[in-house]
Design an enzyme around this catalytic site. Sequence first.
Site, mmCIF file in Angstrom:
data_model
loop_
_atom_site.group_PDB
_atom_site.id
_atom_site.type_symbol
_atom_site.label_atom_id
_atom_site.label_comp_id
_atom_site.label_asym_id
_atom_site.label_seq_id
_atom_site.Cartn_x
_atom_site.Cartn_y
_atom_site.Cartn_z
ATOM 1 N N ASP A 23 9.863 -25.560 -28.242
ATOM 2 C CA ASP A 23 9.478 -26.873 -28.786
ATOM 3 C C ASP A 23 9.974 -27.147 -30.211
ATOM 4 O O ASP A 23 9.246 -27.717 -31.024
ATOM 5 C CB ASP A 23 7.952 -27.037 -28.712
ATOM 6 N N LYS A 128 8.429 -29.421 -20.553
ATOM 7 C CA LYS A 128 7.165 -28.883 -20.037
ATOM 8 C C LYS A 128 6.012 -29.824 -20.396
ATOM 9 O O LYS A 128 5.890 -30.238 -21.553
ATOM 10 C CB LYS A 128 6.921 -27.475 -20.593
ATOM 11 N N CYS A 161 1.833 -23.417 -28.431
ATOM 12 C CA CYS A 161 2.797 -23.323 -27.322
ATOM 13 C C CYS A 161 3.508 -21.979 -27.242
ATOM 14 O O CYS A 161 3.859 -21.522 -26.146
ATOM 15 C CB CYS A 161 3.802 -24.465 -27.415
HETATM 16 N N1 TIU Z 1 4.448 -27.017 -29.163
HETATM 17 C C1 TIU Z 1 3.152 -26.929 -29.519
HETATM 18 O O1 TIU Z 1 2.718 -25.933 -30.076
HETATM 19 N N2 TIU Z 1 2.359 -28.038 -29.264
HETATM 20 C C2 TIU Z 1 1.260 -28.373 -30.022
HETATM 21 O O2 TIU Z 1 0.596 -29.350 -29.745
HETATM 22 N N3 TIU Z 1 1.005 -27.584 -31.105
HETATM 23 C C3 TIU Z 1 0.070 -27.785 -32.078
HETATM 24 O O3 TIU Z 1 -0.094 -26.893 -32.906
HETATM 25 N N4 TIU Z 1 -0.608 -28.915 -32.111
#
Ligand code: TIU
Length: 221
Positions: A23, A128, A161
């Site tokens: 991400d 995802k 994530c």
């Molecule tokens: N990619 C990921 O970690 N999504 C989140 O929403 N992370 C947060 O820390 N909010």
Amino acid sequence: MKIDAQPFAYEFELPHAALVLIDMQRDFIEPGGFGETLGNDVSLLEAIVPATQAVLAAWRAAGGLVVHTREAHRPDLSDCPPAKRDRGNPSLRIGDVGPMGRILVAGEPGNQIIDALAPIDGELVIDKPGKGMFYATGLHETLRSRGITHLLFGGVTTEVCVQTSMREANDRGYEGLLLEDCTESYFPRFKAAAIEMIRAQGAIVGWTAPSAALHAALAAG
Ligand code: TIU
């Protein structure tokens, strides 16, 4: 190859390993995206970009498989459970229009991997709908068909994530390692805690190591 890691050395064969960058998309790293709408200071996350870029370059040069993930929902949000959209008190919710397009929606400017880490031909890009990379993606089948058994992780955020993906990978039988300086959280104490809990109890979830240890292993061949 052998990486000097904690809680003990991590061994892998390059043809059976993948670098997984979780991400690293504008939604989390640049102002105006999902991370900021949740009330976070996104500037913290930018700090890992140079180390992650160096790992990506070295891994590509060695010929290793690269997997990029994006937290992304379909434009009709049919893959976004109401619980996820409603949770918290964000200034903009998933699907709302923000400065970088619709928040966390596939194809929008904010949903793209940042330029510094942009995927190239031959690399996997996985959209995802959940926090973990295996839920509703088909990635396990893809990795299995390529003979991948070892996953080296970087990306954001460590305790959300990245950790969820590592735990999902662990339950599916992969050997996972987290590159400590290629991952970050909006909450430094959560990053530190996640690293500790991943490698606790004899690598209950997996291994951790600084990226320098991976560079050393790749250089040694
Ligand atoms: N990619 C990921 O970690 N999504 C989140 O929403 N992370 C947060 O820390 N909010």
